[in-house]
Design a protein around this motif. Sequence first.
Motif, PDB file in Angstrom:
ATOM      1  N   GLU A  16     -11.203   2.746 -24.548  1.00  0.00           N
ATOM      2  CA  GLU A  16     -11.026   3.070 -23.196  1.00  0.00           C
ATOM      3  C   GLU A  16     -10.921   4.532 -22.792  1.00  0.00           C
ATOM      4  O   GLU A  16     -10.984   5.006 -21.648  1.00  0.00           O
ATOM      5  N   THR A  17     -11.199   5.509 -23.904  1.00  0.00           N
ATOM      6  CA  THR A  17     -11.048   6.983 -23.490  1.00  0.00           C
ATOM      7  C   THR A  17     -12.193   7.608 -24.079  1.00  0.00           C
ATOM      8  O   THR A  17     -12.710   7.145 -25.203  1.00  0.00           O
ATOM      9  N   ARG A  56     -10.208   8.373 -18.918  1.00  0.00           N
ATOM     10  CA  ARG A  56      -9.869   6.976 -19.584  1.00  0.00           C
ATOM     11  C   ARG A  56     -10.008   5.932 -18.325  1.00  0.00           C
ATOM     12  O   ARG A  56      -9.587   6.233 -17.155  1.00  0.00           O
ATOM     13  N   THR A  57     -10.524   4.809 -18.917  1.00  0.00           N
ATOM     14  CA  THR A  57     -10.334   3.600 -17.813  1.00  0.00           C
ATOM     15  C   THR A  57      -9.032   3.080 -17.782  1.00  0.00           C
ATOM     16  O   THR A  57      -8.426   2.645 -18.890  1.00  0.00           O
ATOM     17  N   HIS A  60     -10.248  -2.629 -15.513  1.00  0.00           N
ATOM     18  CA  HIS A  60     -11.649  -2.933 -15.664  1.00  0.00           C
ATOM     19  C   HIS A  60     -12.002  -3.783 -14.231  1.00  0.00           C
ATOM     20  O   HIS A  60     -10.831  -4.374 -13.846  1.00  0.00           O
ATOM     21  N   ASP A  67     -13.295  -0.983 -11.126  1.00  0.00           N
ATOM     22  CA  ASP A  67     -12.917  -0.059 -12.004  1.00  0.00           C
ATOM     23  C   ASP A  67     -12.143   0.987 -11.579  1.00  0.00           C
ATOM     24  O   ASP A  67     -12.635   1.732 -10.677  1.00  0.00           O
TER      25      ASP A  67
END
Length: 208
Positions: A16-17, A56-57, A60, A67
């Motif tokens: 995620e990063t 970073r996400t 979702h 998102d």
Amino acid sequence: ETLTTLLLGRVGVGAETELFASTSFRSQDNDVYVGSTKLSEGGRAEIGDINLGVRRTLLHEGPGYPDIIATIDGHIPTGASSYAIGGGLALVKSIDPAVLFANANYRHTFSRNFIDLARLEPEDSLDMSMGYALALNDALTLSTSVSGVFSSATSFDNATLRQQNSYSMQVGLTSWLAEGLYIEPSVSFGLSGPGDSVAFSVTMPYTF
């Protein structure tokens, strides 16, 4: 007249990063006219500053929500400019065949005094944009975005930068050329005065 090249690198750290870094080269020529009489001319070429950051996400997308992507970045000068730090949030929602997006980024500049007034930067600024990307087929995407930049008033020893707001619209195409290679021509229109402004650009991203 301005020519700018951009070098950007990104590397994933976990699922995620990602870390990213970028710099640029810029060549600029300036001429000042009153009517047909040239009052002055000048120019400069320089290696751009270095930008480092992490993205970073946080969430979702799912039914009814997008998102959410957070960014923290820093600006390291390589010449006569100022250090800065900032952060932002981006929202991305896919509605096949379109993707909607919006983002906001804040930047605080540790503004330094310069004799060259063109190098002075506002202490605080906020930029916001929103738009869409529409897939026309498997190899071509149309995108449109509207953005605004809002900067604070900042006082220096030899000048004061007034609070300013500016708005623009960009229309672009993304075309797939080969595996990992794309071409992105675009045109941007200034929506706030004084005067009218139009900028044309072509970007060729390559990913691997």
